[in-house]
Design a protein around this motif. Structure first.
Motif, PDB file in Angstrom:
ATOM      1  N   ALA A  16       0.485  -1.114   0.102  1.00  8.26           N
ATOM      2  CA  ALA A  16       0.069   0.001  -0.354  1.00  8.26           C
ATOM      3  C   ALA A  16       0.747   1.098   0.229  1.00  8.26           C
ATOM      4  N   GLU A  17       1.821   1.462   0.391  1.00 10.50           N
ATOM      5  CA  GLU A  17       3.125   2.548   0.471  1.00 10.50           C
ATOM      6  C   GLU A  17       3.390   2.909  -0.539  1.00 10.50           C
ATOM      7  N   HIS A  18       3.970   1.457  -1.343  1.00 10.67           N
ATOM      8  CA  HIS A  18       4.312   2.122  -2.098  1.00 10.67           C
ATOM      9  C   HIS A  18       3.517   2.361  -3.730  1.00 10.67           C
ATOM     10  N   ALA A 139      16.738   7.483   4.495  1.00 14.28           N
ATOM     11  CA  ALA A 139      16.568   5.842   4.508  1.00 14.28           C
ATOM     12  C   ALA A 139      16.111   5.322   5.849  1.00 14.28           C
ATOM     13  N   VAL A 140      15.801   4.843   6.402  1.00 16.59           N
ATOM     14  CA  VAL A 140      15.305   3.804   6.853  1.00 16.59           C
ATOM     15  C   VAL A 140      15.703   2.363   6.979  1.00 16.59           C
ATOM     16  N   GLU A 190       9.354   3.783   1.030  1.00 19.19           N
ATOM     17  CA  GLU A 190       8.391   4.017   0.846  1.00 19.19           C
ATOM     18  C   GLU A 190       7.370   4.331   3.107  1.00 19.19           C
ATOM     19  N   LEU A 191       8.072   4.241   3.536  1.00 17.37           N
ATOM     20  CA  LEU A 191       7.930   4.750   4.311  1.00 17.37           C
ATOM     21  C   LEU A 191       7.735   6.073   5.423  1.00 17.37           C
ATOM     22  N   GLU A 196       9.017  11.637  -2.151  1.00 11.93           N
ATOM     23  CA  GLU A 196       8.885  10.378  -3.600  1.00 11.93           C
ATOM     24  C   GLU A 196       9.737  10.443  -4.049  1.00 11.93           C
ATOM     25  N   ARG A 197      10.665  11.214  -3.533  1.00 15.41           N
ATOM     26  CA  ARG A 197      12.068  11.325  -4.571  1.00 15.41           C
ATOM     27  C   ARG A 197      12.639  10.456  -5.244  1.00 15.41           C
TER      28      ARG A 197
END
Length: 216
Positions: A16-18, A139-140, A190-191, A196-197
């Motif tokens: 869903a996030e993507h 970044a996660v 996505e998190l 959204e780069r």
């Protein structure tokens, strides 16, 4: 100009996030669970999750061979975390026989699974990227892989900075890599809401392929 239709492999992980990030980045986004859905898309995102489970599910849903064939034919793809593992050419998997993961061979890279440690070793950092403007990307990393080796045609767009905690991460860790129309990160963009780069970068790859095909 045709708007790109990008699928997200919807077997597990942050689907869903993507999908939401791709829509905000200018693409039409659809979940992909069946071969006929895969056949309709101009690009594919392979999300995070658990790569051994993803390997089994690709076979269960009869998607492994159709996806591998479309990637070999030039389908643009982006993989995050476990998606990087699945798109790789070789997975270092602690000598398991048979191997627990069957990668798709879209990127000439060797990756090591869970290279940053267990879930409790997850971390966040800011990374500078070649080709992505407007400063570092947050970044996660969650049980992330790292890239042990890249082929001659693979471009390294980012690496994790020097390790201040002396945890043994090598300089290859956490790369964002690209080979032709295939992109992969060992982290989860996505998190990070509102940035959204990385997805926009991938949408541009897909759009460029569409434009080239339209002019042919």
């Amino acid at each position: 100009m045709t708007k790109p239709l990008i699928g997200v492999l919807a077997l597990q992980g942050g689907v869903a996030e993507h999908l939401a990030a791709l829509e905000r980045s200018g693409a039409d986004a659809r979940p992909v669970r069946r071969p006929e859905e895969l056949a309709a898309v101009h690009g594919i995102v392979v999300p995070g999750g658990e790569s051994t489970t993803m390997t089994r599910l690709l076979d269960t849903f009869e998607l492994y061979e159709p996806l591998r064939e479309r990637l070999a034919a030039g389908l643009p793809a982006y993989g995050s975390c476990a998606g990087m593992i699945m798109l790789s050419g070789e997975v270092l998997d602690e000598g398991r026989k048979p191997p627990a993961v069957r990668p798709l061979g879209a990127l000439d890279i060797v990756v090591r699974r869970n290279a940053f440690g267990r879930q409790v070793d997850s971390f966040e950092t800011d990374l500078d990227f070649a080709g992505i403007p407007d400063g570092p990307v947050h970044a996660v990393f969650i049980r992330a892989p790292w890239v042990e080796k890249v082929g001659a045609d693979v471009e390294v767009l980012a690496t994790v900075p020097d390790d201040p905690d002396n945890t043994g991460r090598n300089e290859a860790a956490g790369r964002m890599v690209q080979q032709g129309p295939v992109l992969a990160t060992s982290f989860h963009p996505e998190l990070v809401g509102g940035d959204e780069r990385v997805h926009r970068y991938f949408v541009k790859i897909v759009q460029a392929r569409l434009n080239t095909a339209a002019q042919a």
